[in-house]
Structure formats: C-alpha cells, structure tokens
Design a protein around this motif. Structure first.
Motif: not given
Length: 99
Positions: A65-66, A68-70, A72-73
C-alpha cells in the motif's frame, strides 16, 4: 513490553499484556522509514491462530500500500509516543540479551 517475533530488517512483533504491536521498516530506496503500529483484535487473533505467516502477510500488505502511495493504514494505527518508547526500550533489551 517484549519482542516476541521478528523478521530481520523487515518487521518486529512486540507484546505488552494482551496487546500486540508491529514495528515495520519500509524501504523507499533512498530512505527507510520505521513505523510502530498497534494491531487490531482481528490481527492479534490471526497471529495466535496462524503464527508468523499472518504478520508477514500483514507487513507485506502494508508495504504494498505504501508503494502505491497509500499511507492511510500507517497513519490510522500509529502508537503513542509512550508506546513507541516502550517498543524501543524492549528492542534495546532484546538486542543486549541476544548479541
């Protein structure tokens, strides 16, 4: 607080009473970011039932996820400064006992 499992240079799992925490290193090629995260009750249950594989899968999911630029988690599950200090002290204690 104690270190109970680890995958060197990837993640560490800590336990404080019934709560588990994941310290994870995210390599972004030019810099490595380290995050300390509180696990949910479901993630804790998965660990007790499935062992390290569940933590390894969780860490890989977070890192994917990181990439991909996410973030949030990571942002939603950060620990307090007090818990972060306890994790760091537990790591230093573990390192002193194992090296």
């Amino acid at each position: 607080m104690q270190l109970i499992e680890h995958a060197p240079h990837f993640w560490e799992l800590y336990q404080d009473d019934q709560q588990l925490y994941l310290a994870i290193a995210v390599d972004m090629s030019s810099v490595v970011s380290c995050w300390e995260l509180v696990l949910t009750q479901q993630q804790i249950q998965n660990y007790w039932q499935q062992g390290c594989d569940s933590i390894h899968h969780l860490a890989k999911t977070i890192i994917d996820a990181v990439y991909r630029g996410d973030f949030s988690y990571l942002e939603q599950h950060q620990v307090s400064e007090e818990v972060k200090a306890a994790i760091q002290n537990a790591f230093l204690h573990w390192r002193a006992q194992n090296h």
